[in-house]
Motif scaffolding. Structure first.
Motif, short mmCIF file in Angstrom:
data_model
loop_
_atom_site.label_atom_id
_atom_site.label_comp_id
_atom_site.label_asym_id
_atom_site.label_seq_id
_atom_site.Cartn_x
_atom_site.Cartn_y
_atom_site.Cartn_z
N PHE A 139 0.88 -1.30 -0.06
CA PHE A 139 -0.01 0.08 0.15
C PHE A 139 0.83 1.17 -0.09
O PHE A 139 1.94 1.32 0.68
CB PHE A 139 -0.92 0.03 1.29
N ALA A 140 0.54 2.19 -0.62
CA ALA A 140 1.32 3.49 -0.72
C ALA A 140 1.02 4.33 0.46
O ALA A 140 0.01 4.15 1.19
CB ALA A 140 0.76 4.17 -2.07
N PRO A 141 1.96 5.29 0.85
CA PRO A 141 1.52 5.95 2.13
C PRO A 141 0.53 6.68 2.17
O PRO A 141 -0.17 6.65 3.45
CB PRO A 141 2.89 7.24 2.04
N GLY A 142 -0.23 7.02 1.11
CA GLY A 142 -1.62 7.86 1.08
C GLY A 142 -2.84 6.86 1.80
O GLY A 142 -3.86 7.43 2.12
N TRP A 143 -2.43 5.62 1.76
CA TRP A 143 -3.54 4.63 2.31
C TRP A 143 -3.85 4.89 3.89
O TRP A 143 -4.98 4.91 3.96
CB TRP A 143 -2.94 3.23 2.08
#
Length: 226
Positions: free
Chosen positions: A112-116
């Motif tokens: 998952f990317a940080p914005g998740w």
């Protein structure tokens, strides 16, 4: 489009979405010239000639006079800004951005990317809720009125019991401590959000007044239908 962030720990994002919070105060950092001259003065006046800039008069000890400097608020009147929320909290499908080349979407092939989970890294164009800035002013933090404290998300409740008597009290989300006035509640809240001693230091702040655009659009739509 840019995004704007509100504190989630004390439910300020939710207060905005509920329409209870319609103001936010952001501390103005003193110019470097002032920081290097702690014995000097610092005062601010709005400049009509260079609006939307604000004039700062910084005391210059070398010339024994006030030297004008200008600062510009981060957000502008009539500007529309996305309310930052992490993708997970919005219930988004992580596979939507599977092929997102810039890597700041919901999901990559391996993780998952940080914005998740961290709204600092979300894309503004993917946010569903927005506010519009309607007014900007500068004041000292402690100049806030009881009315404006309520606009900052402080809410009115009661404390006591039926056996004794109930009395009005003021609260902020995340704390069950009752306060006698909205200002007392806000003072405690700002120290939680911006750091202990913030209220006592009484800094200059930008006061942004705003409206929830999505809420207004929904009301206009309902009125049009009816």
């Amino acid at each position: 489009m840019k995004k704007i962030m509100f504190n989630d720990k004390y439910s300020l994002t939710q207060a905005v979405l509920d329409g209870r919070k319609t103001q936010t105060r952001r501390i103005i950092k003193c110019p470097k010239a002032y920081q290097e001259n702690p014995a000097g003065c610092f005062r601010i006046t709005e400049s009509d000639d260079v609006s939307p800039l604000f004039e700062i008069l910084v005391y210059d000890k070398d010339c024994n006079d006030f030297v004008p400097m200008f600062i510009q608020p981060k957000y502008k009147v009539s500007g529309v800004f996305a309310i930052a929320q992490c993708y997970e909290s919005l219930g988004m499908n992580p596979e939507i951005a599977l092929n997102d080349r810039d890597g700041i979407g919901f999901y990559t092939k391996t993780k998952f990317a940080p914005g998740w989970k961290n709204k600092m890294f979300v894309r503004a164009d993917l946010m569903p809720h927005h506010i519009r800035i309607t007014d900007i002013k500068i004041e000292r933090l402690q100049d806030i009125s009881d009315k404006d404290c309520l606009k900052e998300g402080i809410y009115k409740g009661q404390c006591g019991s039926a056996d004794t008597h109930f009395m009005d009290a003021y609260y902020y989300k995340g704390d069950i401590q009752p306060y006698c006035t909205p200002r007392e509640a806000f003072a405690a809240l700002i120290d939680k959000v911006s750091g202990k001693g913030t209220w006592e230091s009484n800094p200059y702040v930008f006061v942004y007044e705003f409206e929830l655009v999505d809420y207004i659009k929904n009301i206009e739509h309902e009125n049009h239908i009816s």
